[in-house]
Write a protein that holds these residues in place. Structure first.
Motif, PDB file in Angstrom:
ATOM      1  N   GLU A  50       0.679  -1.203  -0.169  1.00 15.49           N
ATOM      2  CA  GLU A  50      -0.102   0.070  -0.093  1.00 15.49           C
ATOM      3  C   GLU A  50       0.903   1.364  -0.137  1.00 15.49           C
ATOM      4  O   GLU A  50       1.530   1.490   1.082  1.00 15.49           O
ATOM      5  N   ASP A  55      -1.894   0.916  -4.713  1.00 19.33           N
ATOM      6  CA  ASP A  55      -1.618  -0.522  -4.123  1.00 19.33           C
ATOM      7  C   ASP A  55      -1.405  -1.478  -5.107  1.00 19.33           C
ATOM      8  O   ASP A  55      -2.117  -1.314  -6.450  1.00 19.33           O
ATOM      9  N   LYS A 169      -5.736   4.898  -5.707  1.00 17.86           N
ATOM     10  CA  LYS A 169      -6.373   5.288  -4.471  1.00 17.86           C
ATOM     11  C   LYS A 169      -6.860   6.705  -4.897  1.00 17.86           C
ATOM     12  O   LYS A 169      -6.599   7.469  -5.787  1.00 17.86           O
TER      13      LYS A 169
END
Length: 170
Positions: A50, A55, A169
């Motif tokens: 992460e 990720d 993200k």
């Protein structure tokens, strides 16, 4: 009698070693096959890294050596891999594909695969003697490395696995 046995052993060993080595053509062909099989697969790999922006699956033995905006440098056994990504680009984006088609004019293999929602490509170009530049792209993400002939297939497999696990993200 002993010298003849020694010579026979050495000759047999040389034949054995040369038979185990992969040719450049075999490496390229097997890399293309590994790339195609992974693209067609619906199997997912579990994300185990992460980052700040992204990720993804980080293969065993590989480490992150640098992470800056939209770029991650990875290393495995002294081989460097560079992951570039543009989170706003969809998985079927041609942004990297078009650019790499223009720049990789010496490619000995350039293969693009497309599905309903993904566009992926593999480029293999000669680098210096016994080395190849490998690029695997998927939409707005791509990963590249320089690999020895005997590692071309493994490098392609690792790179393809990483890209197919990428999650951006918000």
């Amino acid at each position: 009698m002993k010298p003849i046995f020694s010579i026979a052993t050495i000759v047999a060993f040389i034949f054995f070693i040369s038979a185990c080595q992969i040719t450049e053509e075999e490496a390229i062909e097997r890399s293309q096959q590994a790339f195609s099989e992974r693209f067609a697969s619906t199997e997912t790999v579990e994300v185990n890294y992460e980052g700040d922006q992204i990720d993804f699956y980080l293969p065993q033995g590989m480490e992150i050596t640098e992470e800056i905006d939209f770029n991650i440098q990875l290393e495995k056994d002294n081989q460097i891999f560079l992951l570039f990504f543009i989170p706003v680009e969809p998985w079927d984006s041609e942004v990297h594909l078009i650019r790499d088609q223009e720049f990789e004019i010496d490619a000995v293999a350039f293969e693009a695969l497309e599905s309903e929602d993904k566009l992926s490509y593999l480029s293999i170009s000669p680098s210096e003697e016994g080395y190849y530049k490998i690029i695997v792209g998927l939409g707005g993400a791509k990963i590249t490395t320089i690999s020895e002939v005997e590692n071309v297939v493994d490098s392609t497999e690792i790179m393809t696995e990483i890209l197919h696990s990428v999650q951006y993200k918000d």
